[in-house]
Write a protein that holds these residues in place. Structure first.
Motif, short mmCIF file in Angstrom:
data_model
loop_
_atom_site.label_atom_id
_atom_site.label_comp_id
_atom_site.label_asym_id
_atom_site.label_seq_id
_atom_site.Cartn_x
_atom_site.Cartn_y
_atom_site.Cartn_z
N THR A 155 0.83 -1.20 0.00
CA THR A 155 0.00 0.00 0.00
C THR A 155 0.86 1.25 0.00
OG1 THR A 155 -1.68 -1.22 1.25
CG2 THR A 155 -1.87 1.18 1.21
N TYR A 156 1.99 1.21 0.73
CA TYR A 156 2.88 2.38 0.76
C TYR A 156 3.44 2.66 -0.64
CZ TYR A 156 6.61 5.54 2.20
OH TYR A 156 7.42 6.62 2.33
N ARG A 157 3.79 1.59 -1.37
CA ARG A 157 4.29 1.80 -2.74
C ARG A 157 3.22 2.42 -3.62
NH1 ARG A 157 7.10 -3.12 -1.65
NH2 ARG A 157 5.32 -4.37 -2.35
N ILE A 158 1.97 2.08 -3.37
CA ILE A 158 0.89 2.64 -4.19
C ILE A 158 0.64 4.10 -3.83
CG2 ILE A 158 -1.57 2.46 -4.74
CD1 ILE A 158 -1.34 -0.54 -4.27
N VAL A 159 0.52 4.38 -2.51
CA VAL A 159 0.17 5.75 -2.11
C VAL A 159 1.32 6.72 -2.29
CG1 VAL A 159 -1.53 4.91 -0.44
CG2 VAL A 159 0.81 5.31 0.31
N SER A 160 2.56 6.21 -2.43
CA SER A 160 3.70 7.10 -2.64
C SER A 160 4.02 7.27 -4.12
CB SER A 160 4.93 6.55 -1.91
OG SER A 160 5.26 5.25 -2.39
N SER A 161 3.15 6.79 -5.00
CA SER A 161 3.38 6.93 -6.45
C SER A 161 3.30 8.40 -6.86
CB SER A 161 2.34 6.10 -7.21
OG SER A 161 2.41 6.36 -8.59
N ASP A 162 4.10 8.77 -7.87
CA ASP A 162 4.08 10.15 -8.38
C ASP A 162 3.22 10.27 -9.63
OD1 ASP A 162 5.61 8.65 -10.06
OD2 ASP A 162 7.36 9.96 -10.05
N ASP A 163 2.39 9.28 -9.88
CA ASP A 163 1.47 9.33 -11.02
C ASP A 163 0.18 10.01 -10.57
OD1 ASP A 163 0.05 8.99 -13.32
OD2 ASP A 163 -0.30 6.83 -13.05
N PHE A 164 -0.06 11.23 -11.08
CA PHE A 164 -1.26 11.98 -10.73
C PHE A 164 -2.19 12.15 -11.93
CE2 PHE A 164 2.19 13.59 -7.96
CZ PHE A 164 1.71 13.08 -6.77
N GLY A 165 -1.94 11.39 -12.99
CA GLY A 165 -2.78 11.48 -14.17
C GLY A 165 -2.25 12.50 -15.16
N HIS A 166 -2.72 12.38 -16.41
CA HIS A 166 -2.29 13.29 -17.47
C HIS A 166 -3.43 14.14 -18.00
CE1 HIS A 166 -3.55 9.45 -19.27
NE2 HIS A 166 -4.03 10.19 -20.26
N ASP A 167 -4.63 13.92 -17.50
CA ASP A 167 -5.76 14.77 -17.89
C ASP A 167 -6.84 14.65 -16.82
OD1 ASP A 167 -6.83 12.26 -18.27
OD2 ASP A 167 -6.74 12.33 -20.45
N ASP A 168 -7.95 15.32 -17.08
CA ASP A 168 -9.04 15.35 -16.11
C ASP A 168 -9.59 13.95 -15.86
OD1 ASP A 168 -11.24 17.10 -14.68
OD2 ASP A 168 -12.32 15.62 -15.89
N TYR A 169 -9.76 13.15 -16.92
CA TYR A 169 -10.36 11.81 -16.77
C TYR A 169 -9.46 10.88 -15.96
CZ TYR A 169 -12.15 7.21 -18.04
OH TYR A 169 -12.61 5.94 -17.99
N SER A 170 -8.15 10.84 -16.32
CA SER A 170 -7.25 9.93 -15.62
C SER A 170 -7.05 10.35 -14.17
CB SER A 170 -5.90 9.89 -16.34
OG SER A 170 -5.31 11.18 -16.40
N SER A 171 -6.98 11.66 -13.90
CA SER A 171 -6.84 12.12 -12.52
C SER A 171 -8.07 11.76 -11.70
CB SER A 171 -6.60 13.63 -12.48
OG SER A 171 -5.37 13.95 -13.08
N ARG A 172 -9.24 11.89 -12.31
CA ARG A 172 -10.47 11.56 -11.59
C ARG A 172 -10.51 10.05 -11.27
NH1 ARG A 172 -14.71 14.84 -11.29
NH2 ARG A 172 -13.95 16.03 -13.09
N ALA A 173 -10.07 9.20 -12.22
CA ALA A 173 -10.05 7.75 -11.99
C ALA A 173 -9.06 7.39 -10.88
CB ALA A 173 -9.69 7.03 -13.27
N LEU A 174 -7.86 8.03 -10.91
CA LEU A 174 -6.88 7.77 -9.85
C LEU A 174 -7.39 8.22 -8.50
CD1 LEU A 174 -3.55 8.80 -11.64
CD2 LEU A 174 -4.26 6.50 -10.99
N LEU A 175 -8.09 9.34 -8.46
CA LEU A 175 -8.62 9.83 -7.19
C LEU A 175 -9.70 8.89 -6.65
CD1 LEU A 175 -8.69 12.05 -5.05
CD2 LEU A 175 -10.36 13.27 -6.46
N ARG A 176 -10.52 8.33 -7.55
CA ARG A 176 -11.55 7.39 -7.11
C ARG A 176 -10.92 6.12 -6.54
NH1 ARG A 176 -14.17 7.75 -11.31
NH2 ARG A 176 -13.26 6.02 -12.49
N LYS A 177 -9.90 5.58 -7.19
CA LYS A 177 -9.20 4.40 -6.68
C LYS A 177 -8.51 4.70 -5.35
CE LYS A 177 -8.34 2.28 -11.20
NZ LYS A 177 -7.29 1.83 -12.15
N HIS A 178 -7.93 5.90 -5.27
CA HIS A 178 -7.20 6.26 -4.05
C HIS A 178 -8.15 6.38 -2.86
CE1 HIS A 178 -3.85 7.85 -1.73
NE2 HIS A 178 -4.67 8.78 -1.27
N ARG A 179 -9.34 6.92 -3.09
CA ARG A 179 -10.31 7.02 -1.99
C ARG A 179 -10.72 5.64 -1.49
NH1 ARG A 179 -13.94 11.93 -4.63
NH2 ARG A 179 -12.62 13.65 -3.86
N ALA A 180 -10.87 4.68 -2.43
CA ALA A 180 -11.19 3.31 -2.02
C ALA A 180 -10.04 2.72 -1.22
CB ALA A 180 -11.48 2.45 -3.25
#
Length: 399
Positions: A213-238
């Motif tokens: 989980t630490y490797r996942i939450v410390s990732s520097d991938d924040f998405g490249h557009d509105d859609y990908s960032s929204r999907a990453l934020l949804r997964k991160h909240r879960a």
């Protein structure tokens, strides 16, 4: 043979004596038929009339004497069989006691050499074997209870010395009690080892999950557009919800340690392990909160980029419209154009608030650009042209 006091010194000897006595009884039974025939033949001489070779009374006395001896022989045979049967019961009891003692010694040696395992798998294997031994112990307990009951029956008959029987029963009871204590102690040690290794395994699983989980939450991938960032934020909240669910497991570690055996609970490695898990969980929770904020910021930036792009499209559209716009010469057409122009001018004036199809707050954040100045300049130019034409047409109308 029948008045012999030899009742055997062990079970095999008694069995041999019983077998010989059975042969003797068979011989007596065979001789009984012969004696009965001879007695019947002898009594005929006592019933003769006339010539009598012997006094009938002598014949009767002799027949009665033989019959009495035969009956006494039968009684002695029955008495000796009873004594031999009792002796067999006695030696069978002693043999059962010896077998019980031998079985107890064997189990004591096994328990003395048994360990509690080095890992969870070996402990589970030993626990399964110990359960099998407990089942065997239960069966042996039932057999021993029956043997003890037979010993009490022998004491109740009062035909044998009670001291030997009582002493043997007391010895076996004491050894059996000790065996049960050792068995219970070994079972307790196995359970303590099982609890410790289960705790270790669960802790290792928890650490592995926290590290992943630490490797996942410390990732520097924040998405490249509105859609990908929204999907990453949804997964991160879960994932944050899963981290929060594991909080109870981390907090329960110290309670689980308190339930372990003292030699395990007071170990330095266990205490260090618990502290490491708590620290790792704290780091995961902290980084998870930061990553959620970063994802939200990235989403806001990409949303701003999208709105700025909409502003650019809106500016392109209005700029092209202004460049293609032709001011008519006729008064009627000029009035129609002026009416449309008023609406357009209001839209331009209110673009910084809400009239364009994007939030005006974005334009407030973006400094005035060249393109915006260009549109404003075109608006002012067309407005001046329209005003001039309108004045001229009104002048001509008044004239």
């Amino acid at each position: 043979l029948l008045v012999s006091k030899d009742l055997g010194k062990h079970l095999l000897e008694v069995e041999d004596l019983l077998q010989k006595h059975g042969l003797l009884e068979a011989d007596i039974s065979a001789q009984t038929e012969r004696v009965q025939a001879l007695n019947a033949a002898a009594l005929k001489f006592s019933e003769l009339e006339g010539y009598q070779p012997c006094d009938p009374q002598i014949i009767c006395n002799r027949v009665n004497h033989v019959q009495t001896c035969l009956e006494e022989l039968g009684e002695l045979a029955a008495k000796r069989r009873k004594e031999l049967e009792d002796s067999r019961q006695l030696w069978a009891f002693f043999q059962e006691m010896e077998e019980a003692e031998a079985w107890i010694r064997e189990k004591e040696k096994i328990l003395a050499t048994k360990t509690c395992g080095r890992d969870l798998s070996s402990v589970l294997t030993l626990t399964t074997k110990h359960k099998s031994m407990l089942g065997e112990l239960g069966n042996r307990r039932a057999l021993l209870h029956q043997s003890m009951k037979r010993g009490e029956q022998l004491l109740a008959k009062k035909r044998f010395s009670p001291s030997g029987i009582q002493e043997k029963m007391r010895e076996v009871r004491l050894r059996w009690k000790k065996l049960e204590e050792v068995t219970g102690l070994h079972q307790q040690r196995l359970q303590e080892a099982l609890n410790f290794f289960q705790f270790s395994a669960e802790t290792d699983d928890l650490v592995a999950w926290l590290q992943d989980t630490y490797r996942i939450v410390s990732s520097d991938d924040f998405g490249h557009d509105d859609y990908s960032s929204r999907a990453l934020l949804r997964k991160h909240r879960a994932l944050v919800e899963e981290v929060e669910k594991h909080r109870a497991a981390v907090l329960a570690l110290r309670k689980q340690v308190a339930l372990l055996a003292p030699e395990h609970a007071q170990g330095v490695d266990v205490q260090i392990r618990v502290v490491e898990v708590e620290q790792l969980y704290g780091e995961v929770a902290e980084v998870a909160v930061l990553r959620q904020q970063w994802l939200q910021d990235a989403l806001a930036v990409y949303k701003m980029f999208s709105e700025v792009h909409a502003c650019e499209v809106w500016l392109d559209e209005k700029e092209q419209w202004l460049e293609r716009m032709v001011v008519p010469e006729e008064l009627d057409e000029v009035e129609v154009v002026q009416h449309r122009w008023v609406e357009f001018s209001n839209a331009v004036d209110q673009a910084l608030v809400a009239s364009i199809p994007v939030p005006g707050s974005i334009l407030l954040l973006v400094p005035p650009s060249f393109r915006w100045n260009r549109v404003v300049e075109l608006v002012e130019r067309k407005k001046s042209q329209l005003s001039s034409v309108l004045k001229i047409q009104n002048y001509l109308l008044e004239c």
